[in-house]
Scaffold this active site. Structure first.
Site, PDB file in Angstrom:
ATOM      1  N   CYS A  25       1.385  35.704 -17.975  1.00  0.00           N
ATOM      2  CA  CYS A  25      -0.010  35.319 -17.782  1.00  0.00           C
ATOM      3  C   CYS A  25      -0.744  36.239 -16.819  1.00  0.00           C
ATOM      4  O   CYS A  25      -1.942  36.499 -16.989  1.00  0.00           O
ATOM      5  CB  CYS A  25      -0.105  33.868 -17.312  1.00  0.00           C
ATOM      6  SG  CYS A  25       0.865  33.475 -15.843  1.00  0.00           S
TER       7      CYS A  25
ATOM      8  N   HIS B 176       0.886  29.984 -12.432  1.00  0.00           N
ATOM      9  CA  HIS B 176       0.115  30.245 -13.643  1.00  0.00           C
ATOM     10  C   HIS B 176      -1.120  31.038 -13.237  1.00  0.00           C
ATOM     11  O   HIS B 176      -1.550  30.968 -12.077  1.00  0.00           O
ATOM     12  CB  HIS B 176      -0.273  28.943 -14.340  1.00  0.00           C
ATOM     13  CG  HIS B 176      -0.896  29.143 -15.694  1.00  0.00           C
ATOM     14  ND1 HIS B 176      -0.378  30.013 -16.623  1.00  0.00           N
ATOM     15  CD2 HIS B 176      -2.007  28.603 -16.272  1.00  0.00           C
ATOM     16  CE1 HIS B 176      -1.124  29.992 -17.717  1.00  0.00           C
ATOM     17  NE2 HIS B 176      -2.125  29.138 -17.516  1.00  0.00           N
TER      18      HIS B 176
ATOM     19  N   ASP C  75      -8.081  30.524 -20.411  1.00  0.00           N
ATOM     20  CA  ASP C  75      -6.638  30.347 -20.279  1.00  0.00           C
ATOM     21  C   ASP C  75      -6.020  30.537 -21.659  1.00  0.00           C
ATOM     22  O   ASP C  75      -6.212  29.711 -22.550  1.00  0.00           O
ATOM     23  CB  ASP C  75      -6.331  28.959 -19.730  1.00  0.00           C
ATOM     24  CG  ASP C  75      -4.840  28.695 -19.551  1.00  0.00           C
ATOM     25  OD1 ASP C  75      -4.033  29.592 -19.868  1.00  0.00           O
ATOM     26  OD2 ASP C  75      -4.484  27.581 -19.099  1.00  0.00           O
TER      27      ASP C  75
END
Length: 203
Positions: A27, A80, A96
């Site tokens: 990520c 994250h 996201d």
């Protein structure tokens, strides 16, 4: 399925989700690539675009509405990373690539559905957020991806197909971004209520 609910006067700053550069479990690099796209395409002023690292001292943070969740349950990550855009009108959106929520997602919807509240969480699970301006992230982030190898050197998850992101100063400083020690690294560290108050207005 959630409706996008993007304001009519809002300009989406990334390609559609299927066209974004994406590698599962990377990520931090996915968001770096989104920041790079916004800068190269000169879509909007970078001063309203942020990389947001979510973690805590124990590196155990629950997030809901993730693609990897089972039956709508929360996923507990060590960290994250998402992209935040606050436009000049004060509207905030979250990008996201790992969520089942819209892309982009209005800040209040993402906060309510993905973060929920710290109120009912044990202290060990309470989220903190390091908010880094996109231009700072592009200048300083570096990863040699060593955190994704097991002790034998085997990849835990396949790496992105492009070269590692590095700077003149570093080939690996990911931990400085994941750390929620406000005295270290780049950007500003907030707890979840502070973050929501700062970026959740004008929805």
């Amino acid at each position: 399925m959630y409706e996008a609910n993007v304001a009519s006067d809002y300009t989406v700053i990334t390609p559609p989700r299927p066209e974004c550069i994406y590698t599962s479990c990377y990520c931090e690099e996915n968001v770096w690539k989104l920041c790079e796209y916004v800068k190269l395409k000169n879509i909007c002023p970078l001063d309203g675009v942020y990389a947001v690292f979510i973690s805590n001292e124990r590196r155990m943070i629950p997030i809901w509405k993730q693609k990897s969740s089972q039956g709508g349950e929360r996923v507990v990550w060590d960290y994250h990373v998402i992209l935040l855009h606050k436009d000049k009108g004060g509207q905030s959106y979250i990008y996201d690539l790992d969520t089942i929520l819209p892309f982009p997602c209005p800040f209040d919807v993402y906060s309510r559905e993905a973060f929920k509240s710290n109120e009912y969480l044990k202290p060990m699970y309470r989220r903190k957020l390091r908010v880094i301006p996109a231009n700072v992230y592009l200048q300083h982030f570096a990863s040699d991806r060593s955190h994704m190898k097991d002790p034998s050197g085997t990849w835990r998850m396949p790496p992105p197909p492009y070269a590692c992101i590095e700077t003149a100063e570093s080939s690996m400083n990911l931990d400085d971004f994941i750390s929620m020690d406000a005295k270290k690294g780049w950007g500003q560290v907030y707890d979840l209520p502070e973050f929501v108050q700062l970026f959740g207005g004008n929805q």
